[in-house]
Scaffold this motif. Structure first.
Motif, PDB file in Angstrom:
ATOM      1  N   VAL A   5       0.864  -1.176  -0.066  1.00 51.35           N
ATOM      2  CA  VAL A   5       0.066   0.070   0.091  1.00 51.35           C
ATOM      3  C   VAL A   5       1.108   1.223   0.023  1.00 51.35           C
ATOM      4  O   VAL A   5       1.718   1.440   1.009  1.00 51.35           O
ATOM      5  CB  VAL A   5      -0.844   0.094   1.199  1.00 51.35           C
ATOM      6  CG1 VAL A   5      -1.711   1.325   1.298  1.00 51.35           C
ATOM      7  CG2 VAL A   5      -1.666  -1.415   1.065  1.00 51.35           C
ATOM      8  N   ARG A  66      -6.788  -6.101   0.939  1.00 46.84           N
ATOM      9  CA  ARG A  66      -8.077  -5.713   0.736  1.00 46.84           C
ATOM     10  C   ARG A  66      -9.087  -6.005   2.131  1.00 46.84           C
ATOM     11  O   ARG A  66      -9.861  -5.497   2.479  1.00 46.84           O
ATOM     12  CB  ARG A  66      -8.647  -6.817  -0.324  1.00 46.84           C
ATOM     13  CG  ARG A  66      -8.305  -6.280  -1.582  1.00 46.84           C
ATOM     14  CD  ARG A  66      -8.951  -6.917  -2.766  1.00 46.84           C
ATOM     15  NE  ARG A  66      -8.274  -6.495  -4.078  1.00 46.84           N
ATOM     16  CZ  ARG A  66      -7.504  -6.894  -4.902  1.00 46.84           C
ATOM     17  NH1 ARG A  66      -7.207  -8.211  -4.673  1.00 46.84           N
ATOM     18  NH2 ARG A  66      -7.144  -6.715  -5.912  1.00 46.84           N
ATOM     19  N   TRP A  68      -7.786  -5.697   5.004  1.00 49.69           N
ATOM     20  CA  TRP A  68      -7.416  -4.705   5.825  1.00 49.69           C
ATOM     21  C   TRP A  68      -8.388  -3.608   5.279  1.00 49.69           C
ATOM     22  O   TRP A  68      -9.009  -3.159   6.424  1.00 49.69           O
ATOM     23  CB  TRP A  68      -5.885  -4.277   5.856  1.00 49.69           C
ATOM     24  CG  TRP A  68      -5.688  -2.733   6.174  1.00 49.69           C
ATOM     25  CD1 TRP A  68      -5.832  -2.355   7.571  1.00 49.69           C
ATOM     26  CD2 TRP A  68      -5.570  -1.938   5.494  1.00 49.69           C
ATOM     27  NE1 TRP A  68      -5.619  -1.143   7.641  1.00 49.69           N
ATOM     28  CE2 TRP A  68      -5.408  -0.599   6.193  1.00 49.69           C
ATOM     29  CE3 TRP A  68      -5.207  -1.697   3.930  1.00 49.69           C
ATOM     30  CZ2 TRP A  68      -4.968   0.731   5.627  1.00 49.69           C
ATOM     31  CZ3 TRP A  68      -5.042  -0.354   3.340  1.00 49.69           C
ATOM     32  CH2 TRP A  68      -5.137   0.679   4.184  1.00 49.69           C
ATOM     33  N   TYR A  69      -8.413  -3.118   4.235  1.00 52.64           N
ATOM     34  CA  TYR A  69      -8.998  -1.989   3.853  1.00 52.64           C
ATOM     35  C   TYR A  69     -10.555  -1.882   4.077  1.00 52.64           C
ATOM     36  O   TYR A  69     -10.954  -0.965   4.493  1.00 52.64           O
ATOM     37  CB  TYR A  69      -8.781  -1.766   2.193  1.00 52.64           C
ATOM     38  CG  TYR A  69      -9.341  -0.382   1.841  1.00 52.64           C
ATOM     39  CD1 TYR A  69      -8.903   0.791   2.084  1.00 52.64           C
ATOM     40  CD2 TYR A  69     -10.507  -0.579   1.041  1.00 52.64           C
ATOM     41  CE1 TYR A  69      -9.227   1.940   1.638  1.00 52.64           C
ATOM     42  CE2 TYR A  69     -11.178   0.684   0.500  1.00 52.64           C
ATOM     43  CZ  TYR A  69     -10.482   2.010   1.021  1.00 52.64           C
ATOM     44  OH  TYR A  69     -10.935   3.300   0.647  1.00 52.64           O
ATOM     45  N   ASP A  70     -11.078  -3.099   3.890  1.00 50.42           N
ATOM     46  CA  ASP A  70     -12.530  -3.242   4.105  1.00 50.42           C
ATOM     47  C   ASP A  70     -12.873  -3.635   5.672  1.00 50.42           C
ATOM     48  O   ASP A  70     -14.188  -3.964   6.040  1.00 50.42           O
ATOM     49  CB  ASP A  70     -13.186  -4.397   3.157  1.00 50.42           C
ATOM     50  CG  ASP A  70     -13.106  -4.083   1.661  1.00 50.42           C
ATOM     51  OD1 ASP A  70     -13.129  -2.772   1.494  1.00 50.42           O
ATOM     52  OD2 ASP A  70     -13.081  -4.915   0.836  1.00 50.42           O
ATOM     53  N   TYR A  74     -10.326  -0.473   9.931  1.00 49.20           N
ATOM     54  CA  TYR A  74     -10.140   0.717   9.108  1.00 49.20           C
ATOM     55  C   TYR A  74     -11.114   1.573   8.791  1.00 49.20           C
ATOM     56  O   TYR A  74     -10.796   2.539   8.403  1.00 49.20           O
ATOM     57  CB  TYR A  74      -9.069   0.240   7.924  1.00 49.20           C
ATOM     58  CG  TYR A  74      -8.524   1.158   7.123  1.00 49.20           C
ATOM     59  CD1 TYR A  74      -7.508   2.000   7.951  1.00 49.20           C
ATOM     60  CD2 TYR A  74      -8.934   1.602   5.857  1.00 49.20           C
ATOM     61  CE1 TYR A  74      -7.058   3.130   7.157  1.00 49.20           C
ATOM     62  CE2 TYR A  74      -8.156   2.629   5.273  1.00 49.20           C
ATOM     63  CZ  TYR A  74      -7.343   3.419   6.141  1.00 49.20           C
ATOM     64  OH  TYR A  74      -6.591   4.305   5.182  1.00 49.20           O
ATOM     65  N   ARG A  75     -12.560   1.145   8.729  1.00 49.21           N
ATOM     66  CA  ARG A  75     -13.553   1.904   8.079  1.00 49.21           C
ATOM     67  C   ARG A  75     -13.724   3.151   9.408  1.00 49.21           C
ATOM     68  O   ARG A  75     -13.893   4.050   9.044  1.00 49.21           O
ATOM     69  CB  ARG A  75     -14.759   1.214   8.274  1.00 49.21           C
ATOM     70  CG  ARG A  75     -14.967   0.410   6.730  1.00 49.21           C
ATOM     71  CD  ARG A  75     -16.341   0.023   6.578  1.00 49.21           C
ATOM     72  NE  ARG A  75     -16.714  -0.986   7.415  1.00 49.21           N
ATOM     73  CZ  ARG A  75     -16.767  -2.337   7.242  1.00 49.21           C
ATOM     74  NH1 ARG A  75     -16.321  -2.882   6.067  1.00 49.21           N
ATOM     75  NH2 ARG A  75     -17.014  -3.131   8.008  1.00 49.21           N
ATOM     76  N   ARG A  78     -11.257   5.535   8.799  1.00 51.45           N
ATOM     77  CA  ARG A  78     -11.532   6.430   7.661  1.00 51.45           C
ATOM     78  C   ARG A  78     -12.705   7.387   8.103  1.00 51.45           C
ATOM     79  O   ARG A  78     -12.775   8.568   7.693  1.00 51.45           O
ATOM     80  CB  ARG A  78     -12.178   5.689   6.414  1.00 51.45           C
ATOM     81  CG  ARG A  78     -10.893   4.958   5.843  1.00 51.45           C
ATOM     82  CD  ARG A  78     -11.154   4.096   4.253  1.00 51.45           C
ATOM     83  NE  ARG A  78     -12.499   3.775   4.317  1.00 51.45           N
ATOM     84  CZ  ARG A  78     -12.769   2.457   4.169  1.00 51.45           C
ATOM     85  NH1 ARG A  78     -11.871   1.355   4.380  1.00 51.45           N
ATOM     86  NH2 ARG A  78     -14.167   2.034   3.985  1.00 51.45           N
ATOM     87  N   LEU A  89      -4.518   6.400  -2.042  1.00 48.42           N
ATOM     88  CA  LEU A  89      -3.895   5.025  -1.685  1.00 48.42           C
ATOM     89  C   LEU A  89      -3.668   4.115  -3.106  1.00 48.42           C
ATOM     90  O   LEU A  89      -4.772   4.411  -3.941  1.00 48.42           O
ATOM     91  CB  LEU A  89      -4.830   3.997  -0.936  1.00 48.42           C
ATOM     92  CG  LEU A  89      -5.217   4.346   0.612  1.00 48.42           C
ATOM     93  CD1 LEU A  89      -5.801   3.497   1.369  1.00 48.42           C
ATOM     94  CD2 LEU A  89      -3.796   4.744   1.323  1.00 48.42           C
ATOM     95  N   PHE A  91      -2.687   0.270  -4.405  1.00 52.66           N
ATOM     96  CA  PHE A  91      -2.394  -1.083  -4.120  1.00 52.66           C
ATOM     97  C   PHE A  91      -1.617  -1.702  -5.206  1.00 52.66           C
ATOM     98  O   PHE A  91      -2.214  -1.581  -6.313  1.00 52.66           O
ATOM     99  CB  PHE A  91      -3.828  -1.953  -3.835  1.00 52.66           C
ATOM    100  CG  PHE A  91      -4.593  -1.407  -2.644  1.00 52.66           C
ATOM    101  CD1 PHE A  91      -4.128  -0.456  -1.776  1.00 52.66           C
ATOM    102  CD2 PHE A  91      -5.779  -1.833  -2.677  1.00 52.66           C
ATOM    103  CE1 PHE A  91      -5.094  -0.193  -0.722  1.00 52.66           C
ATOM    104  CE2 PHE A  91      -6.905  -1.482  -1.698  1.00 52.66           C
ATOM    105  CZ  PHE A  91      -6.435  -0.707  -0.716  1.00 52.66           C
TER     106      PHE A  91
END
Length: 104
Positions: A5, A66, A68-70, A74-75, A78, A89, A91
């Motif tokens: 990332v 993915r 981690w991001y979802d 992490y939400r 954000r 970002l 990837f």
């Protein structure tokens, strides 16, 4: 194959940045991420860079990136940064150095 990332971070509100950073960091570490670059202000050698920070984070593979991001963790990060810390970002899947050749 490792995945990375690359984050371009511009902190608009320092106080919000101090709240966002540990939440984001914990989410990254909890999902197998490892910071490779987390410097303060980058020193441009060529071209223009408009960010205040650059981060490069390694994950075991793109699936982990993915996840981690979802993730709910992490939400939450954000939501904390919304309108106060601007983040771009990328990837990128890594490639093993041996046998790597540039396209002709």
């Amino acid at each position: 194959m490792s995945a990375y990332v690359i984050a371009n971070v511009d902190v608009l509100d320092e106080e919000a940045g101090w709240v966002y950073a540990p939440v984001a960091q914990r989410s990254i570490l909890d999902h197998g991420g490892r910071y490779l670059v987390a410097g303060p202000v980058p020193e441009p050698a060529e071209g223009a860079w408009a960010s205040s920070r650059i981060l490069i984070i390694e994950f075991p593979d793109m699936d982990r990136v993915r996840l981690w991001y979802d993730s709910p963790e992490y939400r939450r990060a954000r939501e904390i940064r919304d309108g106060k810390v601007r983040v771009g970002l990328l990837f990128v899947e890594g490639s093993p150095p041996e046998g790597f050749t540039l396209p002709s």
